[in-house]
Design a protein around this motif. Structure first.
Motif, PDB file in Angstrom:
ATOM      1  N   UNK A 171      20.566  16.952  18.997  1.00 52.51           N
ATOM      2  CA  UNK A 171      19.260  17.539  18.686  1.00 52.51           C
ATOM      3  C   UNK A 171      18.142  16.921  19.513  1.00 52.51           C
ATOM      4  N   UNK A 172      18.266  15.654  19.825  1.00 50.56           N
ATOM      5  CA  UNK A 172      17.214  14.990  20.609  1.00 50.56           C
ATOM      6  C   UNK A 172      17.445  15.115  22.112  1.00 50.56           C
ATOM      7  N   UNK A 173      18.552  15.744  22.514  1.00 52.22           N
ATOM      8  CA  UNK A 173      18.871  15.879  23.945  1.00 52.22           C
ATOM      9  C   UNK A 173      18.707  17.298  24.461  1.00 52.22           C
ATOM     10  N   UNK A 174      19.018  18.295  23.643  1.00 55.33           N
ATOM     11  CA  UNK A 174      18.949  19.691  24.089  1.00 55.33           C
ATOM     12  C   UNK A 174      17.487  20.076  24.274  1.00 55.33           C
ATOM     13  N   UNK A 175      17.135  20.472  25.493  1.00 57.81           N
ATOM     14  CA  UNK A 175      15.749  20.686  25.889  1.00 57.81           C
ATOM     15  C   UNK A 175      15.507  22.165  26.208  1.00 57.81           C
ATOM     16  N   UNK A 176      14.658  22.834  25.444  1.00 54.42           N
ATOM     17  CA  UNK A 176      14.428  24.261  25.700  1.00 54.42           C
ATOM     18  C   UNK A 176      13.862  24.540  27.092  1.00 54.42           C
ATOM     19  N   UNK A 177      13.173  23.566  27.691  1.00 59.32           N
ATOM     20  CA  UNK A 177      12.636  23.771  29.041  1.00 59.32           C
ATOM     21  C   UNK A 177      13.741  23.880  30.092  1.00 59.32           C
ATOM     22  N   UNK A 178      14.964  23.462  29.740  1.00 60.01           N
ATOM     23  CA  UNK A 178      16.087  23.514  30.674  1.00 60.01           C
ATOM     24  C   UNK A 178      16.998  24.702  30.406  1.00 60.01           C
ATOM     25  N   UNK A 179      16.515  25.647  29.601  1.00 57.62           N
ATOM     26  CA  UNK A 179      17.264  26.875  29.270  1.00 57.62           C
ATOM     27  C   UNK A 179      18.704  26.559  28.882  1.00 57.62           C
ATOM     28  N   UNK A 180      18.896  25.775  27.821  1.00 58.45           N
ATOM     29  CA  UNK A 180      20.243  25.324  27.464  1.00 58.45           C
ATOM     30  C   UNK A 180      21.143  26.446  26.969  1.00 58.45           C
ATOM     31  N   UNK A 181      22.433  26.291  27.245  1.00 60.12           N
ATOM     32  CA  UNK A 181      23.447  27.223  26.750  1.00 60.12           C
ATOM     33  C   UNK A 181      24.630  26.421  26.239  1.00 60.12           C
ATOM     34  N   UNK A 182      25.461  27.079  25.458  1.00 61.67           N
ATOM     35  CA  UNK A 182      26.762  26.537  25.112  1.00 61.67           C
ATOM     36  C   UNK A 182      27.811  27.401  25.805  1.00 61.67           C
ATOM     37  N   UNK A 183      28.766  26.735  26.444  1.00 59.14           N
ATOM     38  CA  UNK A 183      29.900  27.399  27.088  1.00 59.14           C
ATOM     39  C   UNK A 183      31.112  27.027  26.250  1.00 59.14           C
ATOM     40  N   UNK A 184      31.728  27.972  25.584  1.00 63.66           N
ATOM     41  CA  UNK A 184      32.736  27.624  24.582  1.00 63.66           C
ATOM     42  C   UNK A 184      33.967  28.517  24.670  1.00 63.66           C
ATOM     43  N   UNK A 185      35.119  27.884  24.444  1.00 66.29           N
ATOM     44  CA  UNK A 185      36.373  28.603  24.473  1.00 66.29           C
ATOM     45  C   UNK A 185      37.529  27.652  24.716  1.00 66.29           C
ATOM     46  N   UNK A 186      38.757  28.157  24.693  1.00 65.12           N
ATOM     47  CA  UNK A 186      39.916  27.307  24.969  1.00 65.12           C
ATOM     48  C   UNK A 186      39.969  26.900  26.441  1.00 65.12           C
ATOM     49  N   UNK A 187      40.599  25.794  26.702  1.00 67.07           N
ATOM     50  CA  UNK A 187      40.620  25.203  28.045  1.00 67.07           C
ATOM     51  C   UNK A 187      41.073  26.191  29.101  1.00 67.07           C
ATOM     52  N   UNK A 188      42.167  26.914  28.853  1.00 62.58           N
ATOM     53  CA  UNK A 188      42.705  27.783  29.889  1.00 62.58           C
ATOM     54  C   UNK A 188      41.792  28.968  30.189  1.00 62.58           C
ATOM     55  N   UNK A 189      41.011  29.404  29.205  1.00 67.09           N
ATOM     56  CA  UNK A 189      40.074  30.504  29.436  1.00 67.09           C
ATOM     57  C   UNK A 189      38.835  30.016  30.183  1.00 67.09           C
ATOM     58  N   UNK A 190      38.309  28.867  29.796  1.00 65.77           N
ATOM     59  CA  UNK A 190      37.122  28.331  30.483  1.00 65.77           C
ATOM     60  C   UNK A 190      37.403  28.052  31.951  1.00 65.77           C
ATOM     61  N   UNK A 191      38.622  27.699  32.282  1.00 61.72           N
ATOM     62  CA  UNK A 191      38.967  27.306  33.647  1.00 61.72           C
ATOM     63  C   UNK A 191      39.143  28.492  34.592  1.00 61.72           C
ATOM     64  N   UNK A 192      39.138  29.707  34.100  1.00 63.72           N
ATOM     65  CA  UNK A 192      39.384  30.888  34.958  1.00 63.72           C
ATOM     66  C   UNK A 192      38.245  31.114  35.947  1.00 63.72           C
TER      67      UNK A 192
END
Length: 254
Positions: free
Chosen positions: A233-254
């Motif tokens: 909560x103290x690290x995620x900065x809205x000025x840096x347009x944060x996102x979450x990239x989420x999924x299983x390892x083999x899918x994220x690696x494609x």
């Protein structure tokens, strides 16, 4: 003149000639060397070009392949990568990365252990399917039952974040929503995580959060320890347009 004197004169002349000859040869060699280094000299050697400096490419987002990278907004400089162990696993690893324009992506927090949906992951999430959605989603709002720990995101402190009952393994759920960050899946960014508006319809589910871990799988959310939630909560900065990239390892690696 005696024979001895004549012989001495001959030897002296020979020695002088040799010395003078050596001196002239040295002068001629020096002159030739100067000519060789002079501009336009006939003996000038071509100068070899300097080797090109090595090229450095910015580091890509670790564990994320080109297909998923193409989904990142161009202005994003923070990415929370949630990597599931497999498509059916409810355990994951979480790292927060930041992007430097010259150096590329680097880890700033984590890795942390996490839980995700009981049945793993899906790219076609539906309400109640007990899978976490795969994809790239914004992080724009936070809240919780406890006071704001210093969140950079807008924070909604509300007693409505209270939860009770037990989880899928019989573990108590109390305190799970003490701190939450809303994942912008089927929700309206810029509103409290408690907002029930579902732009894609109720059937696509919603209320997918990052929240405090209760030592067991979630319905669809990602859960971290309370300590790590406060750090996030103290690290995620809205000025840096944060996102979450989420999924299983083999899918994220494609």
């Amino acid at each position: 003149m005696t024979v001895r004197k004549a012989l001495a004169l001959v030897i002296g002349a020979a020695v002088c000639t040799g010395v003078l000859g050596t001196g002239c040869a040295r002068q001629q060699a020096d002159a030739s060397l100067q000519d060789a280094h002079a501009p336009g000299g006939s003996a000038a050697q071509p100068v070899s070009p300097r080797p090109a400096p090595p090229r450095h490419f910015p580091r890509p987002l670790p564990g994320v392949g080109p297909v998923m990278r193409d989904l990142l907004p161009s202005g994003t400089r923070q990415a929370l990568v949630v990597t599931g162990e497999s498509e059916t696993s409810s355990q994951a690893r979480v790292v927060l990365y930041e992007r430097d324009p010259a150096q590329g992506w680097r880890a700033v927090t984590g890795p942390w252990s996490a839980h995700n949906g009981l049945r793993g992951w899906t790219d076609d999430h539906e309400a109640g399917d007990l899978h976490s959605p795969i994809g790239v989603f914004g992080l724009s709002d936070a809240g919780g039952r406890l006071p704001d720990p210093g969140s950079l995101l807008p924070y909604d402190e509300d007693p409505e974040f209270a939860v009770s009952g037990t989880g899928h393994l019989g573990e108590p759920l109390e305190g799970s929503f003490d701190y939450v960050i809303a994942i912008d899946y089927n929700r309206v960014p810029g509103t409290t995580p408690l907002d029930l508006t579902r732009p894609e319809g109720e059937d696509k589910g919603g209320g997918v959060w990052i929240h405090v871990d209760h030592d067991g799988p979630t319905n669809a959310c990602v859960s971290l320890s309370e300590e790590h939630m406060r750090a996030l909560l103290t690290a995620v900065d809205p000025d840096k347009e944060p996102v979450v990239v989420m999924g299983p390892r083999e899918v994220l690696a494609r």
